[in-house]
Motif scaffolding. Structure first.
Motif, PDB file in Angstrom:
ATOM      1  N   ARG A   1      20.213  35.562  14.941  1.00  0.00           N
ATOM      2  CA  ARG A   1      20.508  36.891  14.395  1.00  0.00           C
ATOM      3  C   ARG A   1      21.269  37.748  15.416  1.00  0.00           C
ATOM      4  O   ARG A   1      22.236  38.444  15.078  1.00  0.00           O
ATOM      5  CB  ARG A   1      19.201  37.570  13.983  1.00  0.00           C
ATOM      6  CG  ARG A   1      19.386  38.832  13.171  1.00  0.00           C
ATOM      7  CD  ARG A   1      18.106  39.228  12.457  1.00  0.00           C
ATOM      8  NE  ARG A   1      16.979  39.418  13.363  1.00  0.00           N
ATOM      9  CZ  ARG A   1      15.903  38.632  13.374  1.00  0.00           C
ATOM     10  NH1 ARG A   1      15.804  37.615  12.547  1.00  0.00           N
ATOM     11  NH2 ARG A   1      14.908  38.865  14.221  1.00  0.00           N
ATOM     12  N   GLN A   2      20.872  37.665  16.679  1.00  0.00           N
ATOM     13  CA  GLN A   2      21.549  38.442  17.723  1.00  0.00           C
ATOM     14  C   GLN A   2      22.957  37.915  17.998  1.00  0.00           C
ATOM     15  O   GLN A   2      23.888  38.690  18.252  1.00  0.00           O
ATOM     16  CB  GLN A   2      20.726  38.416  19.011  1.00  0.00           C
ATOM     17  CG  GLN A   2      19.492  39.283  18.973  1.00  0.00           C
ATOM     18  CD  GLN A   2      19.814  40.755  18.734  1.00  0.00           C
ATOM     19  OE1 GLN A   2      20.769  41.297  19.283  1.00  0.00           O
ATOM     20  NE2 GLN A   2      19.015  41.401  17.896  1.00  0.00           N
TER      21      GLN A   2
ATOM     22  N   SER B   1      10.396  37.523  15.495  1.00  0.00           N
ATOM     23  CA  SER B   1      10.369  37.037  14.104  1.00  0.00           C
ATOM     24  C   SER B   1       9.227  37.668  13.324  1.00  0.00           C
ATOM     25  O   SER B   1       9.383  38.057  12.162  1.00  0.00           O
ATOM     26  CB  SER B   1      10.243  35.512  14.066  1.00  0.00           C
ATOM     27  OG  SER B   1      11.486  34.892  14.285  1.00  0.00           O
ATOM     28  N   LEU B   2       8.075  37.767  13.969  1.00  0.00           N
ATOM     29  CA  LEU B   2       6.903  38.339  13.303  1.00  0.00           C
ATOM     30  C   LEU B   2       7.171  39.778  12.851  1.00  0.00           C
ATOM     31  O   LEU B   2       6.950  40.131  11.687  1.00  0.00           O
ATOM     32  CB  LEU B   2       5.713  38.295  14.258  1.00  0.00           C
ATOM     33  CG  LEU B   2       4.430  38.977  13.785  1.00  0.00           C
ATOM     34  CD1 LEU B   2       3.808  38.207  12.635  1.00  0.00           C
ATOM     35  CD2 LEU B   2       3.435  39.111  14.927  1.00  0.00           C
ATOM     36  N   LEU B   3       7.662  40.604  13.766  1.00  0.00           N
ATOM     37  CA  LEU B   3       7.882  42.013  13.445  1.00  0.00           C
ATOM     38  C   LEU B   3       9.030  42.195  12.457  1.00  0.00           C
ATOM     39  O   LEU B   3       8.977  43.077  11.591  1.00  0.00           O
ATOM     40  CB  LEU B   3       8.158  42.797  14.736  1.00  0.00           C
ATOM     41  CG  LEU B   3       6.988  42.833  15.739  1.00  0.00           C
ATOM     42  CD1 LEU B   3       7.396  43.589  16.999  1.00  0.00           C
ATOM     43  CD2 LEU B   3       5.742  43.453  15.116  1.00  0.00           C
ATOM     44  N   HIS B   4      10.056  41.347  12.573  1.00  0.00           N
ATOM     45  CA  HIS B   4      11.192  41.433  11.651  1.00  0.00           C
ATOM     46  C   HIS B   4      10.777  41.050  10.227  1.00  0.00           C
ATOM     47  O   HIS B   4      11.251  41.643   9.250  1.00  0.00           O
ATOM     48  CB  HIS B   4      12.318  40.512  12.132  1.00  0.00           C
ATOM     49  CG  HIS B   4      13.553  40.563  11.288  1.00  0.00           C
ATOM     50  ND1 HIS B   4      14.473  41.580  11.364  1.00  0.00           N
ATOM     51  CD2 HIS B   4      14.019  39.714  10.334  1.00  0.00           C
ATOM     52  CE1 HIS B   4      15.453  41.374  10.508  1.00  0.00           C
ATOM     53  NE2 HIS B   4      15.198  40.247   9.866  1.00  0.00           N
ATOM     54  N   SER B   5       9.877  40.068  10.109  1.00  0.00           N
ATOM     55  CA  SER B   5       9.496  39.534   8.800  1.00  0.00           C
ATOM     56  C   SER B   5       8.294  40.235   8.195  1.00  0.00           C
ATOM     57  O   SER B   5       8.025  40.074   6.991  1.00  0.00           O
ATOM     58  CB  SER B   5       9.174  38.032   8.920  1.00  0.00           C
ATOM     59  OG  SER B   5      10.283  37.311   9.410  1.00  0.00           O
TER      60      SER B   5
ATOM     61  N   GLY C   1       9.712  42.995  19.870  1.00  0.00           N
ATOM     62  CA  GLY C   1      10.717  42.644  18.869  1.00  0.00           C
ATOM     63  C   GLY C   1      12.144  42.638  19.394  1.00  0.00           C
ATOM     64  O   GLY C   1      13.085  42.474  18.609  1.00  0.00           O
ATOM     65  N   ARG C   2      12.328  42.759  20.713  1.00  0.00           N
ATOM     66  CA  ARG C   2      13.681  42.824  21.277  1.00  0.00           C
ATOM     67  C   ARG C   2      13.941  41.736  22.313  1.00  0.00           C
ATOM     68  O   ARG C   2      14.904  41.824  23.084  1.00  0.00           O
ATOM     69  CB  ARG C   2      13.912  44.199  21.904  1.00  0.00           C
ATOM     70  CG  ARG C   2      13.815  45.351  20.907  1.00  0.00           C
ATOM     71  CD  ARG C   2      14.128  46.677  21.564  1.00  0.00           C
ATOM     72  NE  ARG C   2      15.483  46.696  22.129  1.00  0.00           N
ATOM     73  CZ  ARG C   2      15.936  47.653  22.933  1.00  0.00           C
ATOM     74  NH1 ARG C   2      15.144  48.655  23.269  1.00  0.00           N
ATOM     75  NH2 ARG C   2      17.161  47.599  23.405  1.00  0.00           N
ATOM     76  N   ALA C   3      13.122  40.708  22.334  1.00  0.00           N
ATOM     77  CA  ALA C   3      13.282  39.646  23.323  1.00  0.00           C
ATOM     78  C   ALA C   3      14.618  38.928  23.170  1.00  0.00           C
ATOM     79  O   ALA C   3      15.312  38.654  24.152  1.00  0.00           O
ATOM     80  CB  ALA C   3      12.132  38.645  23.223  1.00  0.00           C
TER      81      ALA C   3
ATOM     82  N   GLN D   1      13.263  31.204   4.592  1.00  0.00           N
ATOM     83  CA  GLN D   1      12.567  32.477   4.717  1.00  0.00           C
ATOM     84  C   GLN D   1      12.981  33.250   5.958  1.00  0.00           C
ATOM     85  O   GLN D   1      12.938  34.487   5.964  1.00  0.00           O
ATOM     86  CB  GLN D   1      11.056  32.246   4.720  1.00  0.00           C
ATOM     87  CG  GLN D   1      10.517  31.745   3.394  1.00  0.00           C
ATOM     88  CD  GLN D   1       9.005  31.787   3.325  1.00  0.00           C
ATOM     89  OE1 GLN D   1       8.314  31.846   4.345  1.00  0.00           O
ATOM     90  NE2 GLN D   1       8.464  31.747   2.113  1.00  0.00           N
ATOM     91  N   LEU D   2      13.367  32.551   7.003  1.00  0.00           N
ATOM     92  CA  LEU D   2      13.769  33.215   8.245  1.00  0.00           C
ATOM     93  C   LEU D   2      15.281  33.429   8.317  1.00  0.00           C
ATOM     94  O   LEU D   2      15.795  33.883   9.330  1.00  0.00           O
ATOM     95  CB  LEU D   2      13.295  32.393   9.449  1.00  0.00           C
ATOM     96  CG  LEU D   2      11.777  32.325   9.617  1.00  0.00           C
ATOM     97  CD1 LEU D   2      11.392  31.277  10.645  1.00  0.00           C
ATOM     98  CD2 LEU D   2      11.207  33.675  10.008  1.00  0.00           C
TER      99      LEU D   2
END
Length: 363
Positions: A21-22, A179-183, A348-350, A55-56
């Motif tokens: 995504r980045q 991924s957790l926080l984005h989803s 969420g920014r790693a 899903q991701l």
């Protein structure tokens, strides 16, 4: 710049999604960065692999080696051969590997033998348990890595003790939490949940996958019977791998308070985690996710490579003595979750930090 990203098994998918995504964000900003996604096929069942990509929002892999099942040696050899051919046909500036599965180690070895730099996401974590194939994979990979991206200060300290150049170590946080926080807004209950007469907050979620816990049928039955007794009136929800289900055989019908279901897609599984009363597991990654979600976790292992989930988070290491699990669970029922927090940089920014470093190092 050309990056080859490697994924092979389910835990990898949550880690590569934010990185891709980045990269796409940078491409939209006209950065000269390109990636090629290699799927080794270490997890080959569509129910365990393809749905995670969907899903991701991970793009279809550029190549899938389809190495499938086999012994550690068979999988390693197949990946070594396939990845060497891949790098010959598609040269790159950097191979990026994540986690600690066989694919991670194998592709790191191949890349270094071919003179290609290696970046390891989730470098430096250590359990100290050499009976775990993952521990060997971690150590070998980190011996070869040029850019070590760590999830915690303790992981960075492990690398320093092992003699890694401090300039090669970068504490960036945890991409799986990205991924957790984005989803999280898209978590959803499985279709079967209501039909099973389960209630949010009133079930224990159980996951077991390590050979030491699931390969011996008699031991597995004893473990499940004990957990069923510990849970008392609570339902135990167990998404069970087909191989583990085969080990149980007909004895699967002997459990009255355990609800068995197939492995779940990411969004549904994380909903089950978020809405459970607690989690019992032998997974390291799940102890990270429960820490961020504020869900009590009991880890059925004698060691963990993620000590921050115990020191700061919601995880309790109970070992393999089920009496210890019983006492810990009783204490949780009596005293509640207790004080807990979220480890540093699990924000969420790693992936954003990782890509900035990669681009800077290769400018």
């Amino acid at each position: 710049m050309k990056i080859t990203i490697v994924a092979g098994a389910r835990p990898n998918f949550m880690k590569i999604a934010p990185l891709i995504r980045q990269i796409k964000n940078r491409q939209e900003q006209r950065s000269d960065i390109h990636f090629r996604l290699v799927h080794t096929g270490q997890h080959y069942d569509a129910a365990l692999s393809d749905v995670f990509f969907e899903q991701l929002h991970i793009p279809k892999p550029d190549v899938n080696f389809n190495v499938g099942s086999g012994s550690q040696a068979e999988q390693t050899a197949a990946i070594l051969i396939a990845f060497e051919k891949e790098l010959i046909e598609n040269p790159c500036d950097l191979v990026l590997v994540v986690g600690d599965v066989t694919s991670t180690m194998s592709c790191a070895i191949t890349a270094k033998k071919m003179g290609v730099k290696v970046a390891h996401v989730e470098a430096g974590i250590r359990s100290g348990d050499w009976t775990m194939p993952e521990e060997i994979n971690r150590k070998v990979t980190d011996c070869l890595t040029d850019l070590h991206f760590t999830t915690s200060v303790s992981a960075s300290e492990n690398l320093l003790r092992e003699g890694v150049n401090p300039q090669q170590i970068h504490f960036v946080g945890n991409v799986m939490i990205d991924s957790l926080l984005h989803s999280k807004p898209n978590f959803k209950a499985p279709d079967w949940f209501a039909e099973a007469n389960l209630e949010s907050g009133k079930y224990i979620l159980l996951t077991l996958h390590r050979p030491s816990n699931v390969d011996n049928g008699d031991q597995l039955v004893h473990t499940l019977r004990t957990i069923e007794q510990i849970a008392s009136e609570r339902v135990v929800l167990f998404p069970i791998h087909p191989r583990t289900k085969h080990v149980l055989g007909s004895k699967i019908n002997e459990f009255k308070r355990i609800y068995f279901t197939s492995p779940q897609p990411y969004l549904e599984f994380m909903w089950l985690v978020q809405n459970s009363s607690c989690v019992i597991t032998d997974s390291g990654g799940l102890s990270e996710e429960t820490t961020v979600l504020g869900i009590k976790c009991f880890t059925l292992r004698n060691s963990t490579e993620r000590p921050e989930t115990i020191e700061i988070g919601t995880n309790t290491l109970v070992g393999t003595d089920l009496n210890v699990l019983s006492k810990a669970y009783t204490s949780f029922l009596k005293n509640g979750l207790g004080t807990h927090g979220i480890p540093e940089l699990w924000d969420g920014r790693a992936a954003e930090r990782i890509l900035e470093i990669i681009l800077r190092e290769n400018a």
